[in-house]
Design a protein around this motif. Structure first.
Motif, PDB file in Angstrom:
ATOM      1  N   PRO A 100      56.357  40.329  48.357  1.00 28.02           N
ATOM      2  CA  PRO A 100      55.998  40.436  46.940  1.00 28.02           C
ATOM      3  C   PRO A 100      55.769  39.106  46.241  1.00 28.02           C
ATOM      4  CG  PRO A 100      57.790  41.942  47.461  1.00 28.02           C
ATOM      5  CD  PRO A 100      57.602  41.074  48.665  1.00 28.02           C
ATOM      6  N   GLU A 101      56.413  38.028  46.720  1.00 29.70           N
ATOM      7  CA  GLU A 101      56.246  36.739  46.050  1.00 29.70           C
ATOM      8  C   GLU A 101      54.926  36.053  46.409  1.00 29.70           C
ATOM      9  OE1 GLU A 101      58.252  36.293  43.604  1.00 29.70           O
ATOM     10  OE2 GLU A 101      59.199  38.115  44.352  1.00 29.70           O
ATOM     11  N   GLN A 102      54.201  36.591  47.387  1.00 28.69           N
ATOM     12  CA  GLN A 102      52.883  36.041  47.703  1.00 28.69           C
ATOM     13  C   GLN A 102      51.884  36.611  46.704  1.00 28.69           C
ATOM     14  OE1 GLN A 102      51.147  37.233  51.479  1.00 28.69           O
ATOM     15  NE2 GLN A 102      49.128  36.613  50.763  1.00 28.69           N
ATOM     16  N   HIS A 103      51.493  35.810  45.748  1.00 31.10           N
ATOM     17  CA  HIS A 103      50.566  36.333  44.748  1.00 31.10           C
ATOM     18  C   HIS A 103      49.132  36.273  45.271  1.00 31.10           C
ATOM     19  CE1 HIS A 103      48.942  32.414  43.569  1.00 31.10           C
ATOM     20  NE2 HIS A 103      50.179  31.938  43.507  1.00 31.10           N
ATOM     21  N   GLY A 104      48.258  37.007  44.612  1.00 31.48           N
ATOM     22  CA  GLY A 104      46.840  36.995  44.918  1.00 31.48           C
ATOM     23  C   GLY A 104      46.066  36.441  43.737  1.00 31.48           C
ATOM     24  N   TYR A 105      44.798  36.789  43.660  1.00 34.35           N
ATOM     25  CA  TYR A 105      43.979  36.263  42.573  1.00 34.35           C
ATOM     26  C   TYR A 105      42.827  37.227  42.274  1.00 34.35           C
ATOM     27  CZ  TYR A 105      41.233  34.767  46.643  1.00 34.35           C
ATOM     28  OH  TYR A 105      40.541  34.736  47.833  1.00 34.35           O
ATOM     29  N   ALA A 106      42.253  37.046  41.100  1.00 37.56           N
ATOM     30  CA  ALA A 106      41.016  37.722  40.724  1.00 37.56           C
ATOM     31  C   ALA A 106      40.055  36.655  40.212  1.00 37.56           C
ATOM     32  CB  ALA A 106      41.279  38.767  39.649  1.00 37.56           C
ATOM     33  N   MET A 107      38.778  36.802  40.520  1.00 37.40           N
ATOM     34  CA  MET A 107      37.752  35.846  40.104  1.00 37.40           C
ATOM     35  C   MET A 107      36.602  36.601  39.448  1.00 37.40           C
ATOM     36  SD  MET A 107      37.543  33.445  43.503  1.00 37.40           S
ATOM     37  CE  MET A 107      38.804  32.240  43.909  1.00 37.40           C
ATOM     38  N   PHE A 108      36.013  35.994  38.433  1.00 34.90           N
ATOM     39  CA  PHE A 108      34.954  36.665  37.701  1.00 34.90           C
ATOM     40  C   PHE A 108      33.804  35.692  37.439  1.00 34.90           C
ATOM     41  CE2 PHE A 108      39.008  38.577  36.611  1.00 34.90           C
ATOM     42  CZ  PHE A 108      38.769  39.927  36.835  1.00 34.90           C
ATOM     43  N   GLY A 109      32.600  36.250  37.410  1.00 33.61           N
ATOM     44  CA  GLY A 109      31.433  35.441  37.082  1.00 33.61           C
ATOM     45  C   GLY A 109      31.069  34.456  38.160  1.00 33.61           C
TER      46      GLY A 109
END
Length: 451
Positions: free
Chosen positions: A257-266
């Motif tokens: 759970p401590e491994q975060h991810g990401y979101a990218m836009f544009g």
């Protein structure tokens, strides 16, 4: 010039004036990124240290079933019975953002199945609890503005009506009698990149929800996610408001759970790796449907009948990729073929097969150790122009508590049979960088460590 022609010209002038005045003062970024966290991370407002591993998995299954029913309800005119939960705003991965002036930290589910953005707001006539995340209070923000009727902003949001004082309202009722309603408003929001750097958007349209509750009987959490950010290609979703033609995300490891991810836009959203077309189906509520050809086990095709995943406009069907559902749902016919092939490949583990109703909706479970897992058969989803080979960590889920090692214990196929629509869940998507090229109607998959 006729009266009708003159009226039409005046309408076009007013429409042009609306867009000019509305967007001239609005900062519109060309792209940004944001951190995505697991709801079970200590960084999450939904973190509950009292939950056991089995509690968390059971909750994930219940959320997945409710989410599957939600997708059914928005992709078809036929709805599930009202006693079946249909939950749009809950999931495994959430994104932090900041709203108002001064900015308030809040969280939302990234939802590829919705065209709306909403957030629970004060005063709450009926809201669910949010743990330690404060409800957004519009009266304390200097940049909050309710949207007046009959502006196009109101119409684009959808399900709108006007209040007695001529302000835009929204009201959405789901098949299980869940409700979200309140004011359509504009506010300043801020997205903060995991690598540093902030992006501020003014006049961001969202639903300020004063009545929001779940009608379904889903007892999986005492807390709810504050809101939702829609990513569908219509209405006032994030990508439509900001005019983005690309977005991407990568979800961290379910078991870390401590491994975060990401979101990218544009323009910062990379589209990398093999691609497959997004089906253009106007009758399917603009969800992201993929053209799946077959499934294989250790390279052997199951030869699933071609019409199994075909999309029909009159009832929920097809194969969709979804950011909110945790586990994958496969049309029953395909699921039975897959389970049969796996059992043949796992004959040496026949004595280790576990049939126990306490393992929730999972139907194929074995007591496995490290070597069993290492040599377990590989599942590949064959899409048009793309073969998605699932890592074993994206295929099997350990359903009991940690024993001598993380690998020893009962492992289940993390997929669920479906009588209707098939859905690629985020457990199968974890640690894949998934890019949505909306200009060319393509989705890409690239296996990588998300953080």
């Amino acid at each position: 010039m006729s009266y009708n022609t003159h009226s039409f010209i005046l309408f076009l002038i007013s429409l042009y004036s609306f867009f000019s005045s509305h967007y001239a003062s609005t900062s519109r970024p060309t792209g940004f990124s944001a951190k995505v966290i697991n709801r079970n991370s200590v960084q999450s407002p939904l973190y509950d240290p009292s939950l056991t591993r089995q509690d968390r998995i059971k909750a994930s299954v219940l959320r997945s079933v409710a989410r599957h029913n939600y997708i059914d309800s928005i992709t078809s005119n036929k709805f599930p019975p009202i006693n079946i939960p249909v939950t749009p705003a809950d999931g495994e991965y959430i994104m932090e953002y900041f709203i108002g002036t001064p900015p308030l930290s809040t969280f939302a589910l990234l939802d590829t199945g919705s065209s709306r953005i909403w957030l629970q707001c004060l005063p709450c006539e009926k809201c669910y609890p949010q743990t330690n995340v404060s409800y957004f209070d519009p009266s304390k923000s200097s940049t909050y503005k309710r949207v007046q009727c009959p502006l196009l902003t109101c119409q684009l949001y959808g399900n709108e009506h006007c209040s007695e004082d001529n302000y835009c309202q929204f009201h959405v009722t789901y098949a299980d009698k869940s409700v979200s309603s309140g004011d359509v408003a504009e506010e300043t929001v801020e997205f903060r990149s995991p690598k540093g750097g902030n992006t501020t958007v003014e006049n961001f349209v969202f639903g300020c929800s004063h009545i929001n509750y779940f009608g379904g009987d889903v007892h999986y959490s005492q807390w709810g996610i504050p809101g939702l950010i829609g990513l569908r290609r219509e209405g006032q979703s994030l990508i439509e408001q900001l005019g983005f033609l690309n977005f991407a995300y990568c979800f961290g490891d379910y078991d870390v759970p401590e491994q975060h991810g990401y979101a990218m836009f544009g323009d910062v959203a990379a589209i990398s790796g093999p691609t497959t077309p997004i089906l253009s189906i106007s009758d399917a509520a603009n969800h992201y449907f993929l053209d799946i050809v077959d499934i294989s086990v250790n390279g052997e095709r199951l030869k699933i009948p071609p019409d199994t995943f075909q999309v029909h406009k009159e009832y929920p069907s097809g194969f969709a990729i979804d950011s909110g559902a945790t586990f994958t749902f496969l049309k029953t016919k395909a699921f039975r073929l897959l389970v049969g092939a796996l059992k043949m490949k796992l004959m040496k583990l026949k004595e280790k097969e576990v049939i126990d109703p306490s393992y929730y909706h999972f139907e194929l479970c074995y007591r496995m150790n490290y070597l069993d897992l290492k040599f377990a058969p590989v599942i590949t989803f064959h899409f048009v122009n793309l073969d998605l080979q699932l890592p074993l960590s994206n295929t099997w889920i350990k359903v009991d508590e940690i024993q001598k090692t993380p690998y020893e214990g009962v492992h289940c196929l993390a997929m669920i049979p479906s009588p209707s629509i098939s859905v690629l869940g985020n457990f199968q998507q974890q640690n894949f960088h998934i890019g949505f090229d909306l200009d060319n109607n393509l989705i890409s998959f690239s296996l990588q460590f998300c953080e």
